[in-house]
Design an enzyme around this catalytic site. Structure first.
Site, short mmCIF file in Angstrom:
data_model
loop_
_atom_site.label_atom_id
_atom_site.label_comp_id
_atom_site.label_asym_id
_atom_site.label_seq_id
_atom_site.Cartn_x
_atom_site.Cartn_y
_atom_site.Cartn_z
CB SER A 69 9.21 -22.17 -12.45
OG SER A 69 10.46 -21.81 -11.91
N1 SAH Z 1 11.55 -18.39 -10.67
C1 SAH Z 1 12.25 -18.19 -11.90
C2 SAH Z 1 13.09 -19.42 -12.19
C3 SAH Z 1 14.32 -19.11 -12.92
S1 SAH Z 1 15.41 -20.48 -13.14
C4 SAH Z 1 11.25 -17.97 -13.01
O1 SAH Z 1 10.12 -18.47 -12.90
O2 SAH Z 1 11.57 -17.32 -14.00
C5 SAH Z 1 16.48 -20.28 -11.73
C6 SAH Z 1 17.27 -19.01 -11.65
O3 SAH Z 1 18.17 -19.12 -10.54
C7 SAH Z 1 18.15 -18.69 -12.86
O4 SAH Z 1 17.82 -17.43 -13.33
C8 SAH Z 1 19.56 -18.74 -12.31
O5 SAH Z 1 20.43 -17.81 -12.90
C9 SAH Z 1 19.33 -18.40 -10.84
N2 SAH Z 1 20.41 -18.81 -9.94
C10 SAH Z 1 21.14 -19.95 -9.95
N3 SAH Z 1 22.04 -19.95 -8.94
C11 SAH Z 1 21.86 -18.78 -8.25
C12 SAH Z 1 22.47 -18.20 -7.10
N4 SAH Z 1 23.47 -18.78 -6.44
N5 SAH Z 1 22.01 -16.99 -6.69
C13 SAH Z 1 21.00 -16.36 -7.33
N6 SAH Z 1 20.40 -16.85 -8.43
C14 SAH Z 1 20.81 -18.05 -8.88
#
Ligand code: SAH
Length: 219
Positions: A69
């Site tokens: 993010s």
């Molecule tokens: N806060 C993280 C953002 C990652 S993007 C950072 O700064 O790196 C969002 C993430 O949510 C992805 O890794 C994706 O795989 C995960 N995601 C999507 N749907 C999900 C679910 N149902 N349960 C857990 N993780 C999920």
């Protein structure tokens, strides 16, 4: 928890200071959060090829079609969760790179973090171990279900967007607790803060945002 000297890595403190100044200009005011972002080596949460861009205020790819993010969004969501409130136990949905997890771990007592992509989860776990942030429990699972075994949570942060607010997450929120999440289909997402008051849920619109979708199941 705090990050010690290992946090001062290959990027200069000046570059990080510039990011903090930018976040202030954009309206982030909580000094605890700014201090933690300043101390956290974001370049360690991405591929080395991208690390020269780690302190720019942008989202960057982390593989598996996902992104780390944007620092402003991390700061904004964290600030919303901590506004006039000190959550002790936080559930995070969407570990991704583990960067937001590392920020939360330095601001509260315990973080419970769920990621659906095992490859990302394992990397994030290793990064937090290297940073000696030991107050985080990880789960490879589907965040739609929350993590009932450790509920209720004082705060829940979701870093991928569902079309509707998952009911299981509302159930796992403590009285007075807050849920911060992006909601809506691609191109039309709202960043919301939901505050639980008994069986009532108060909703507040923070911003318009662009997140990857929250997907069901795990891989
Ligand atoms: N806060 C993280 C953002 C990652 S993007 C950072 O700064 O790196 C969002 C993430 O949510 C992805 O890794 C994706 O795989 C995960 N995601 C999507 N749907 C999900 C679910 N149902 N349960 C857990 N993780 C999920």
């Amino acid at each position: 928890m705090s990050i010690g000297r290992q946090g001062i890595g290959m990027t200069s403190q000046r570059t990080r200071d510039r990011l903090i100044e930018r976040l202030r200009t954009e309206g982030i005011q909580d000094e605890r959060i700014l201090a933690v972002i300043r101390a956290t080596p974001r370049h360690l949460f991405m591929d080395e090829a991208l690390s020269s861009r780690a302190y720019e205020d942008t989202a960057l790819p982390i593989g598996h079609g996902q992104t780390i993010s944007q620092p402003y969004i991390v700061a904004r969501m964290t600030e919303a969760l901590f506004l006039e409130y000190t959550p002790k136990r936080i559930l995070e949905i969407g570990t991704g790179s583990g960067y937001q997890t590392a920020i939360l771990a330095q601001l509260c007592r315990e973080v419970f973090s769920i990621e659906r992509i095992d490859g990302l989860l394992q990397q994030a776990r290793e990064r937090l171990r290297q940073l000696e942030l030991t107050n985080v429990l990880f789960q490879h699972g589907d965040g739609y279900l929350g993590w009932p075994e450790h509920a209720p949570y004082d705060g829940i942060m979701v870093t991928a967007a569902p079309v509707d607010i998952p009911a299981r997450l509302l159930e796992q929120l403590n009285d007075g607790g807050k849920l911060v999440l992006p909601k809506g289909a691609a191109g039309n997402q709202q960043l919301l803060v939901i505050t639980r008051q008994g069986e009532e849920f108060k909703e507040q619109l923070l911003d318009y945002v662009s997140f990857v979708p929250l997907l069901e199941g795990k891989i």
